[in-house]
Scaffold this motif. Structure first.
Motif, PDB file in Angstrom:
ATOM      1  N   LEU A 302       0.829  -1.205   0.000  1.00 45.22           N
ATOM      2  CA  LEU A 302       0.000   0.000   0.000  1.00 45.22           C
ATOM      3  C   LEU A 302       0.865   1.256   0.000  1.00 45.22           C
ATOM      4  CD1 LEU A 302      -2.788   1.345   0.176  1.00 45.22           C
ATOM      5  CD2 LEU A 302      -2.689   1.055   2.679  1.00 45.22           C
ATOM      6  N   VAL A 303       1.971   1.232   0.741  1.00 47.38           N
ATOM      7  CA  VAL A 303       2.888   2.375   0.771  1.00 47.38           C
ATOM      8  C   VAL A 303       3.472   2.618  -0.619  1.00 47.38           C
ATOM      9  CG1 VAL A 303       5.126   3.175   1.634  1.00 47.38           C
ATOM     10  CG2 VAL A 303       3.462   2.199   3.221  1.00 47.38           C
ATOM     11  N   ARG A 304       3.833   1.564  -1.315  1.00 48.65           N
ATOM     12  CA  ARG A 304       4.379   1.718  -2.669  1.00 48.65           C
ATOM     13  C   ARG A 304       3.367   2.367  -3.609  1.00 48.65           C
ATOM     14  NH1 ARG A 304       6.231  -3.635  -5.732  1.00 48.65           N
ATOM     15  NH2 ARG A 304       3.980  -4.032  -5.488  1.00 48.65           N
ATOM     16  N   ALA A 305       2.125   1.887  -3.582  1.00 45.65           N
ATOM     17  CA  ALA A 305       1.089   2.487  -4.427  1.00 45.65           C
ATOM     18  C   ALA A 305       0.852   3.939  -4.042  1.00 45.65           C
ATOM     19  CB  ALA A 305      -0.210   1.683  -4.304  1.00 45.65           C
ATOM     20  N   HIS A 306       0.835   4.218  -2.728  1.00 46.56           N
ATOM     21  CA  HIS A 306       0.612   5.586  -2.246  1.00 46.56           C
ATOM     22  C   HIS A 306       1.721   6.529  -2.725  1.00 46.56           C
ATOM     23  CE1 HIS A 306      -0.518   8.802   0.546  1.00 46.56           C
ATOM     24  NE2 HIS A 306       0.765   8.888   0.849  1.00 46.56           N
ATOM     25  N   ALA A 307       2.963   6.067  -2.682  1.00 38.54           N
ATOM     26  CA  ALA A 307       4.087   6.902  -3.114  1.00 38.54           C
ATOM     27  C   ALA A 307       3.965   7.268  -4.593  1.00 38.54           C
ATOM     28  CB  ALA A 307       5.406   6.181  -2.851  1.00 38.54           C
ATOM     29  N   HIS A 308       3.551   6.310  -5.413  1.00 36.48           N
ATOM     30  CA  HIS A 308       3.384   6.589  -6.842  1.00 36.48           C
ATOM     31  C   HIS A 308       2.235   7.575  -7.074  1.00 36.48           C
ATOM     32  CE1 HIS A 308       6.318   3.977  -8.726  1.00 36.48           C
ATOM     33  NE2 HIS A 308       5.969   2.969  -7.926  1.00 36.48           N
ATOM     34  N   ILE A 309       1.162   7.451  -6.296  1.00 45.62           N
ATOM     35  CA  ILE A 309       0.025   8.366  -6.447  1.00 45.62           C
ATOM     36  C   ILE A 309       0.432   9.792  -6.101  1.00 45.62           C
ATOM     37  CG2 ILE A 309      -2.265   8.951  -5.567  1.00 45.62           C
ATOM     38  CD1 ILE A 309      -2.646   5.907  -5.023  1.00 45.62           C
ATOM     39  N   ILE A 310       1.076   9.966  -4.949  1.00 46.13           N
ATOM     40  CA  ILE A 310       1.481  11.300  -4.499  1.00 46.13           C
ATOM     41  C   ILE A 310       2.479  11.915  -5.487  1.00 46.13           C
ATOM     42  CG2 ILE A 310       2.650  12.572  -2.665  1.00 46.13           C
ATOM     43  CD1 ILE A 310      -0.185  11.620  -1.966  1.00 46.13           C
ATOM     44  N   SER A 311       3.416  11.111  -5.949  1.00 47.13           N
ATOM     45  CA  SER A 311       4.413  11.620  -6.897  1.00 47.13           C
ATOM     46  C   SER A 311       3.757  12.054  -8.210  1.00 47.13           C
ATOM     47  CB  SER A 311       5.467  10.544  -7.165  1.00 47.13           C
ATOM     48  OG  SER A 311       6.362  10.952  -8.171  1.00 47.13           O
ATOM     49  N   HIS A 312       2.809  11.271  -8.700  1.00 51.29           N
ATOM     50  CA  HIS A 312       2.123  11.610  -9.950  1.00 51.29           C
ATOM     51  C   HIS A 312       1.345  12.917  -9.795  1.00 51.29           C
ATOM     52  CE1 HIS A 312       0.215  10.612 -13.843  1.00 51.29           C
ATOM     53  NE2 HIS A 312      -0.833  11.256 -13.325  1.00 51.29           N
ATOM     54  N   LEU A 313       0.638  13.076  -8.671  1.00 50.64           N
ATOM     55  CA  LEU A 313      -0.128  14.306  -8.447  1.00 50.64           C
ATOM     56  C   LEU A 313       0.801  15.519  -8.373  1.00 50.64           C
ATOM     57  CD1 LEU A 313      -2.692  13.025  -5.775  1.00 50.64           C
ATOM     58  CD2 LEU A 313      -3.107  13.448  -8.204  1.00 50.64           C
ATOM     59  N   LYS A 314       1.977  15.352  -7.753  1.00 51.00           N
ATOM     60  CA  LYS A 314       2.944  16.448  -7.658  1.00 51.00           C
ATOM     61  C   LYS A 314       3.438  16.855  -9.048  1.00 51.00           C
ATOM     62  CE  LYS A 314       6.114  19.222  -5.991  1.00 51.00           C
ATOM     63  NZ  LYS A 314       5.755  20.541  -5.411  1.00 51.00           N
ATOM     64  N   GLN A 315       3.714  15.863  -9.885  1.00 45.33           N
ATOM     65  CA  GLN A 315       4.236  16.159 -11.220  1.00 45.33           C
ATOM     66  C   GLN A 315       3.202  16.848 -12.099  1.00 45.33           C
ATOM     67  OE1 GLN A 315       5.468  12.273 -12.505  1.00 45.33           O
ATOM     68  NE2 GLN A 315       7.501  12.427 -11.572  1.00 45.33           N
ATOM     69  N   GLU A 316       1.926  16.581 -11.862  1.00 43.77           N
ATOM     70  CA  GLU A 316       0.869  17.156 -12.693  1.00 43.77           C
ATOM     71  C   GLU A 316       0.486  18.571 -12.275  1.00 43.77           C
ATOM     72  OE1 GLU A 316      -0.671  15.847 -15.399  1.00 43.77           O
ATOM     73  OE2 GLU A 316       0.828  14.242 -15.323  1.00 43.77           O
ATOM     74  N   MET A 317       0.922  19.006 -11.104  1.00 39.86           N
ATOM     75  CA  MET A 317       0.531  20.328 -10.618  1.00 39.86           C
ATOM     76  C   MET A 317       1.308  21.433 -11.324  1.00 39.86           C
ATOM     77  SD  MET A 317      -1.901  20.381  -8.392  1.00 39.86           S
ATOM     78  CE  MET A 317      -1.674  21.932  -7.529  1.00 39.86           C
ATOM     79  N   PRO A 318       0.643  22.557 -11.674  1.00 40.55           N
ATOM     80  CA  PRO A 318       1.346  23.708 -12.276  1.00 40.55           C
ATOM     81  C   PRO A 318       2.207  24.408 -11.231  1.00 40.55           C
ATOM     82  CG  PRO A 318      -0.950  24.257 -11.875  1.00 40.55           C
ATOM     83  CD  PRO A 318      -0.812  22.797 -11.567  1.00 40.55           C
ATOM     84  N   THR A 319       3.195  25.112 -11.686  1.00 42.44           N
ATOM     85  CA  THR A 319       4.103  25.777 -10.745  1.00 42.44           C
ATOM     86  C   THR A 319       3.573  27.107 -10.230  1.00 42.44           C
ATOM     87  OG1 THR A 319       5.256  26.754 -12.626  1.00 42.44           O
ATOM     88  CG2 THR A 319       6.154  24.694 -11.727  1.00 42.44           C
ATOM     89  N   VAL A 320       2.729  27.807 -11.036  1.00 37.74           N
ATOM     90  CA  VAL A 320       2.300  29.150 -10.622  1.00 37.74           C
ATOM     91  C   VAL A 320       0.782  29.299 -10.631  1.00 37.74           C
ATOM     92  CG1 VAL A 320       2.494  31.626 -11.067  1.00 37.74           C
ATOM     93  CG2 VAL A 320       4.457  30.122 -11.523  1.00 37.74           C
ATOM     94  N   PHE A 321       0.134  29.194 -11.802  1.00 36.96           N
ATOM     95  CA  PHE A 321      -1.278  29.560 -11.929  1.00 36.96           C
ATOM     96  C   PHE A 321      -2.195  28.333 -11.911  1.00 36.96           C
ATOM     97  CE2 PHE A 321       1.150  32.841 -14.282  1.00 36.96           C
ATOM     98  CZ  PHE A 321       0.850  33.932 -13.478  1.00 36.96           C
ATOM     99  N   CYS A 322      -3.478  28.614 -11.584  1.00 37.50           N
ATOM    100  CA  CYS A 322      -4.577  27.631 -11.675  1.00 37.50           C
ATOM    101  C   CYS A 322      -4.318  26.374 -10.828  1.00 37.50           C
ATOM    102  CB  CYS A 322      -4.814  27.231 -13.123  1.00 37.50           C
ATOM    103  SG  CYS A 322      -5.161  28.615 -14.224  1.00 37.50           S
ATOM    104  N   LYS A 323      -3.691  26.571  -9.699  1.00 38.68           N
ATOM    105  CA  LYS A 323      -3.381  25.408  -8.864  1.00 38.68           C
ATOM    106  C   LYS A 323      -4.639  24.744  -8.317  1.00 38.68           C
ATOM    107  CE  LYS A 323       1.161  27.065  -7.363  1.00 38.68           C
ATOM    108  NZ  LYS A 323       2.004  27.417  -6.196  1.00 38.68           N
ATOM    109  N   GLU A 324      -5.602  25.554  -7.863  1.00 37.37           N
ATOM    110  CA  GLU A 324      -6.798  24.979  -7.231  1.00 37.37           C
ATOM    111  C   GLU A 324      -7.655  24.229  -8.243  1.00 37.37           C
ATOM    112  OE1 GLU A 324      -9.094  23.757  -4.207  1.00 37.37           O
ATOM    113  OE2 GLU A 324      -7.186  24.851  -4.061  1.00 37.37           O
TER     114      GLU A 324
END
Length: 538
Positions: A302-324
């Motif tokens: 479960l920890v392995r799957a969780h780490a991949h999920i969190i990492s993927h969400l981080k990579q998909e987030m913009p750096t400045v605008f439209c974060k929400e």
């Protein structure tokens, strides 16, 4: 095998269990805990493990609707009452009670338990004071509790009481315990089968822990065979709707108390089912290391799957605008993200958390603080799953080879004794055994002799077969009759003479009158002809 040899074998097996537990603890702190902290695993799933989670004895969670016999079942296992217990047809248990071994009887309140590093309950403080005021630990010296601990729970509310508020998240507390216990005993009443709204929510909390679940249809001696068949079918149908798995849950059909069973044509079935259930519980200490290893592997996946999920969400987030807005889109698309991770990272679908619950927990998180994958940590986790766990298997194999006499719960311990006819209570409230030179069975000996000689003894003794035929006619459970036999067969020759048989009837009558049985035969109950054999003065 001699008793000394038996103790040596038990000691060796305990050493193997402790060795596996020590290694699991080391692997968790070295390989798994750093990844949990890196990706905030505790904020989404369960808190980090502590020493007490590895070192504690196997635990059994006992739950069910009110008046299904939860507390009576625990008393039956322990052979005695425990501090804070109360039995009645109304909802008498309103607290979670951890019943554990202690040198003296005492009750420890929940707030004190939540700060005790030696008890595995420190993380329960997250449920707040309302819950902690309804949580306690009962300590008592008991042979069964030397091997396992038992968690008694409040009765699940029926439909008529569904509007009552407990003041804390009852299903969430049950899920917290379900993750940490070895067995979950879920009791149903054979003549009052009901599936309430709260019970349905509880089933949802237990999803993922079906392998620990033991369903018990209790009080089955109060219905005839035709009614029992219908109740059993209705229960299996209802469970099949709730637990949508291809495996069928095992349902034990029993009547778990030490009083005489009502006459029914399925008494033999009840006895066999009870023996299976008690054997399952008795073997818990033998399988403790395997269960801890299994739970650690499940958590690591479960920890392995969780780490991949969190990492993927981080990579998909913009750096400045439209974060929400991007965050909301990612949460909405989480099922697709799960599928993408499965394909790209080759993570099995069964390792992922519940998608709906993960979406709900992500709503309150700041995605910009998430961390991307750290190769060294993921490599360490892969090594844990592929190599480190495999190296522990030889230790488990050695334990299996020694299971001819492992340190399980001793046979004959699951009886109800408690304060009995064989003790009297002084004005100060302290109990002391009755001391009397005269054998207390003498006054009814003539009546007992008539039964004895009517059974046609051979050379002054009744065989076990003949004595059993008469004893089972009392309709006491076989486990209770077995204990009475062990107390009565003073010279351990497998037969009963007239004095031993009179003692057996005396104990049976005491039990039928509602008294408890002594764990060992008191000196004043030893037959006069056996007192030299027991080393007592005549």
């Amino acid at each position: 095998m001699s008793s000394g040899g038996l103790k040596d074998r038990n000691a060796e097996t305990l050493e193997d269990v402790n060795a596996v537990t020590k290694e699991l603890k080391y692997l968790y702190y070295k390989r798994l805990l750093p990844i949990e902290k890196q990706y905030g695993f505790q904020h989404f799933h369960s808190p980090s493990f502590e020493d007490a989670d590895f070192d504690n004895k196997p635990m059994v969670l006992v739950m069910g609707q009110y008046s299904t016999g939860k507390t009576t079942f625990i008393r039956y296992l322990l052979e005695q009452d425990f501090p804070g217990s109360r039995v009645g047809p109304e909802p008498t248990t309103d607290s979670f009670t951890a019943i554990m071994h202690g040198e003296l009887e005492e009750l420890i309140p929940g707030n004190a338990l939540s700060v005790d590093p030696k008890k595995p309950f420190r993380h329960l403080n997250s449920f707040g004071n309302t819950f902690l005021n309804r949580f306690q630990c009962a300590l008592l010296p008991n042979q069964v509790l030397e091997s396992i601990s038992i968690i008694d729970t409040p009765g699940i509310l029926s439909s008529a009481k569904r509007r009552m508020s407990r003041g804390y998240d009852f299903p969430a507390v049950l899920r917290w315990f379900a993750e940490r216990v070895d067995h979950i005993i879920l009791l149903f009443d054979a003549h009052k089968l009901e599936f309430s709204d709260e019970l349905t929510r509880v089933f949802g909390a237990l999803c993922g822990y079906e392998d620990k679940l033991r369903v018990v249809l209790n009080k089955a001696d109060r219905v005839d065979s035709q009614q029992l068949m219908r109740v059993y079918g209705a229960l299996m149908w209802s469970l099949g709707k709730v637990f949508q798995t291809p495996e069928i849950l095992r349902v034990y059909i029993v009547s778990l108390w030490s009083q005489p069973r009502l006459l029914s044509d399925h008494c033999q079935l009840l006895e066999l089912e009870e023996l299976d259930l008690l054997a399952d519980i008795r073997n818990l200490p033998r399988n403790a290391a395997v269960r801890k290893l299994n739970d650690l592997v499940k958590r690591a996946r479960l920890v392995r799957a969780h780490a991949h999920i969190i990492s993927h969400l981080k990579q998909e987030m913009p750096t400045v605008f439209c974060k929400e807005s991007k965050k909301q889109n990612l949460i909405y698309e989480l099922p697709l993200i799960f599928s993408k991770i499965q394909q790209q990272q080759r993570v099995p679908a069964g390792d992922f958390p519940d998608c709906a619950k993960m979406q709900a927990r992500l709503m309150g998180q700041d995605f910009t603080k998430f961390k991307t994958l750290k190769p060294s940590l993921m490599a360490s986790l892969d090594k844990l799953l592929s190599n480190d766990i495999a190296k522990l298997m030889p230790l488990l194999h050695q334990q299996d080879l020694k299971k001819a006499s492992p340190p399980g719960i001793p046979d004959g311990t699951f009886l109800e004794t408690g304060r009995s006819l064989f003790e009297q209570v002084t004005k100060s409230g302290e109990s002391r055994e009755i001391q009397n030179d005269e054998w207390v069975v003498t006054k009814d000996k003539q009546k007992y002799d008539e039964i004895f000689y009517h059974l046609c003894p051979n050379e002054g003794k009744l065989s076990g077969t003949k004595a059993k035929e008469w004893m089972v006619s009392t309709h006491l459970p076989n486990s209770v009759l077995g204990h009475i036999w062990r107390l009565s067969d003073v010279d351990c020759d497998g037969m009963l003479d007239d004095q031993e048989f009179a003692l057996a009837i005396h104990l049976i009558e005491a039990k039928l009158e509602g008294h408890g049985l002594p764990g060992e035969l008191p000196a004043h109950l030893v037959p006069p002809s056996k007192r030299l054999h027991k080393g007592l003065a005549v």
